[in-house]
Design an enzyme around this catalytic site. Sequence first.
Site, PDB file in Angstrom:
ATOM      1  N   CYS A 118       0.807  -1.227   0.000  1.00 32.38           N
ATOM      2  CA  CYS A 118       0.000   0.000   0.000  1.00 32.38           C
ATOM      3  C   CYS A 118       0.835   1.269   0.000  1.00 32.38           C
ATOM      4  CB  CYS A 118      -0.970  -0.010   1.169  1.00 32.38           C
ATOM      5  SG  CYS A 118      -2.036  -1.455   1.158  1.00 32.38           S
ATOM      6  N   HIS A 252      -3.572   7.259   1.712  1.00 30.47           N
ATOM      7  CA  HIS A 252      -3.960   5.900   1.345  1.00 30.47           C
ATOM      8  C   HIS A 252      -5.291   5.572   2.000  1.00 30.47           C
ATOM      9  CE1 HIS A 252      -4.143   1.718   0.704  1.00 30.47           C
ATOM     10  NE2 HIS A 252      -3.854   1.387   1.938  1.00 30.47           N
ATOM     11  N   ASN A 282     -10.200  -0.445   0.176  1.00 29.35           N
ATOM     12  CA  ASN A 282      -8.737  -0.287   0.168  1.00 29.35           C
ATOM     13  C   ASN A 282      -8.203  -0.981  -1.088  1.00 29.35           C
ATOM     14  OD1 ASN A 282      -5.985  -0.587   0.490  1.00 29.35           O
ATOM     15  ND2 ASN A 282      -6.085  -1.202   2.633  1.00 29.35           N
TER      16      ASN A 282
HETATM   17  N1  COA Z   1     -17.672  -8.034  11.259  1.00 28.21           N
HETATM   18  C1  COA Z   1     -18.065  -8.163  12.537  1.00 28.21           C
HETATM   19  N2  COA Z   1     -17.208  -8.387  13.547  1.00 28.21           N
HETATM   20  C2  COA Z   1     -15.885  -8.457  13.234  1.00 28.21           C
HETATM   21  C3  COA Z   1     -15.417  -8.311  11.916  1.00 28.21           C
HETATM   22  C4  COA Z   1     -16.371  -8.094  10.917  1.00 28.21           C
HETATM   23  N3  COA Z   1     -16.032  -7.933   9.633  1.00 28.21           N
HETATM   24  N4  COA Z   1     -14.074  -8.406  11.922  1.00 28.21           N
HETATM   25  C5  COA Z   1     -13.704  -8.605  13.207  1.00 28.21           C
HETATM   26  N5  COA Z   1     -14.807  -8.629  13.987  1.00 28.21           N
HETATM   27  C6  COA Z   1     -14.892  -8.824  15.437  1.00 28.21           C
HETATM   28  C7  COA Z   1     -13.664  -9.496  16.006  1.00 28.21           C
HETATM   29  O1  COA Z   1     -13.753 -10.904  15.854  1.00 28.21           O
HETATM   30  C8  COA Z   1     -13.718  -9.049  17.420  1.00 28.21           C
HETATM   31  O2  COA Z   1     -14.646  -9.845  18.124  1.00 28.21           O
HETATM   32  P1  COA Z   1     -14.328 -10.366  19.605  1.00 28.21           P
HETATM   33  O3  COA Z   1     -14.179  -9.116  20.444  1.00 28.21           O
HETATM   34  O4  COA Z   1     -15.517 -11.184  19.931  1.00 28.21           O
HETATM   35  O5  COA Z   1     -13.044 -11.130  19.483  1.00 28.21           O
HETATM   36  C9  COA Z   1     -14.296  -7.635  17.341  1.00 28.21           C
HETATM   37  O6  COA Z   1     -14.946  -7.556  16.068  1.00 28.21           O
HETATM   38  C10 COA Z   1     -13.257  -6.544  17.445  1.00 28.21           C
HETATM   39  O7  COA Z   1     -12.168  -6.911  16.598  1.00 28.21           O
HETATM   40  P2  COA Z   1     -11.006  -5.922  16.308  1.00 28.21           P
HETATM   41  O8  COA Z   1     -10.023  -6.568  15.382  1.00 28.21           O
HETATM   42  O9  COA Z   1     -10.469  -5.369  17.606  1.00 28.21           O
HETATM   43  O10 COA Z   1     -11.781  -4.773  15.543  1.00 28.21           O
HETATM   44  P3  COA Z   1     -11.284  -3.371  15.102  1.00 28.21           P
HETATM   45  O11 COA Z   1     -12.141  -2.326  15.648  1.00 28.21           O
HETATM   46  O12 COA Z   1      -9.796  -3.242  15.312  1.00 28.21           O
HETATM   47  O13 COA Z   1     -11.523  -3.407  13.548  1.00 28.21           O
HETATM   48  C11 COA Z   1     -10.253  -3.694  11.542  1.00 28.21           C
HETATM   49  C12 COA Z   1     -10.883  -4.373  12.731  1.00 28.21           C
HETATM   50  C13 COA Z   1      -9.622  -4.717  10.626  1.00 28.21           C
HETATM   51  C14 COA Z   1     -11.349  -2.945  10.774  1.00 28.21           C
HETATM   52  C15 COA Z   1      -9.200  -2.679  12.069  1.00 28.21           C
HETATM   53  O14 COA Z   1      -8.318  -3.327  12.960  1.00 28.21           O
HETATM   54  C16 COA Z   1      -8.410  -2.046  10.995  1.00 28.21           C
HETATM   55  O15 COA Z   1      -8.931  -1.336  10.158  1.00 28.21           O
HETATM   56  N6  COA Z   1      -7.067  -2.254  10.999  1.00 28.21           N
HETATM   57  C17 COA Z   1      -6.214  -1.720   9.996  1.00 28.21           C
HETATM   58  C18 COA Z   1      -6.382  -2.576   8.796  1.00 28.21           C
HETATM   59  C19 COA Z   1      -5.829  -1.939   7.568  1.00 28.21           C
HETATM   60  O16 COA Z   1      -6.126  -0.816   7.284  1.00 28.21           O
HETATM   61  N7  COA Z   1      -5.054  -2.725   6.836  1.00 28.21           N
HETATM   62  C20 COA Z   1      -4.506  -2.336   5.613  1.00 28.21           C
HETATM   63  C21 COA Z   1      -3.440  -1.326   5.824  1.00 28.21           C
HETATM   64  S1  COA Z   1      -2.807  -0.858   4.293  1.00 28.21           S
END
Ligand code: COA
Length: 330
Positions: A118, A252, A282
């Site tokens: 990215c 990004h 993304n």
């Molecule tokens: N739908 C519903 N629940 C989901 C889910 C989805 N698509 N994905 C994860 N969850 C759940 C998890 O299992 C977790 O449940 P639990 O508490 O029972 O274990 C809960 O939601 C929280 O998970 P978490 O990973 O802490 O969520 P978050 O708020 O951090 O959001 C992302 C997850 C992936 C959206 C976030 O971490 C993110 O955007 N990270 C950066 C990713 C990124 O941008 N990557 C590319 C960079 S170039």
Amino acid sequence: MIGATPSDIAIVAVGAAIPERVLTNDEISQMVETDDAWIVERTGIRERRIAADHESVTSLAITAARQALDRSDIAPAEIDLVITSTASPERSFPSISALVADDVGAHSAGALDVLVACAGFAYALAHGIAQIQAGFATTVMVIGSEVLSRITDWEDRGTCILFGDGAGAVILRKGAAPSVEPIAVELGVDGSKGFDLYGDLTPRDGQPLDKCIRMNGNAVYRFATQVIVDSAKRVLDAGGYTQDDIDLLVPHQANLRIIESGVQRLGFPMERTVITLDRYGNTSSASIPLCLDHAWRTGRLQPGQRLLMMGLGGGLAWGTCLIRWMGDPA
Ligand code: COA
């Protein structure tokens, strides 16, 4: 690495390839346990585009490159170098750039691809600028192209909600800006966190090839919210600029929460920030040029504007570039 160099190089055209197929959050919620409200609240993404079977990372790159040329007065033979960034290449060689150069008729060009996920578009742009500054090139085509849907694990709700397909291309040109002023660039990486976000191309550790993107979402989130602010500040300082000198911020498109927190901590207004992730998700190295294309089509890009573009992601790498836009109005 970080630096600034007085230059009259500018971006003079942008083109895009946006697959027709729209995949909505509601459709994803029929594939994994999730729902539209959760995805919108945590990411800002509402839908993304998915390449058709007949489309490829190369065909999307070609479409974007052709459009950028059509929107400029530059002949293909004037292109000295084609650089394409991708995280979803279809083969090791020939490069995507080689096939683009052939297709558009850039027969005097050199061609190479970069693999910096990215942050890749910013890395490719920085290398194009460097080749021009060194005197080896006058005109460089820089492309970001992705078919991430083909390396997405559609059973992993932590990643499949995020990614989309598309391509964007820009043309860099020496002498395009009417005056000389600093272009500023930072390229960085923290390989110790490399496996917080990765995708394998060949088998590793004696295991069968896992062709999917793997991610520690929380770790990437923490990295992204910090680096987007720190790198932007360092690049502004390097060029001798302040936030007020920037006409358009082009981050990004990883996650709206990452962008909003970064923009707020930079003291930058959201109105001068380009957002496309709601409709494209993304798209890795395509996200910055797709934002530029969107800004151009909606009349937000005017000649002479300064753009601050921030890429970040797998590596974990980041690349920030400050350069002027000198293309024609839409
Ligand atoms: N739908 C519903 N629940 C989901 C889910 C989805 N698509 N994905 C994860 N969850 C759940 C998890 O299992 C977790 O449940 P639990 O508490 O029972 O274990 C809960 O939601 C929280 O998970 P978490 O990973 O802490 O969520 P978050 O708020 O951090 O959001 C992302 C997850 C992936 C959206 C976030 O971490 C993110 O955007 N990270 C950066 C990713 C990124 O941008 N990557 C590319 C960079 S170039």
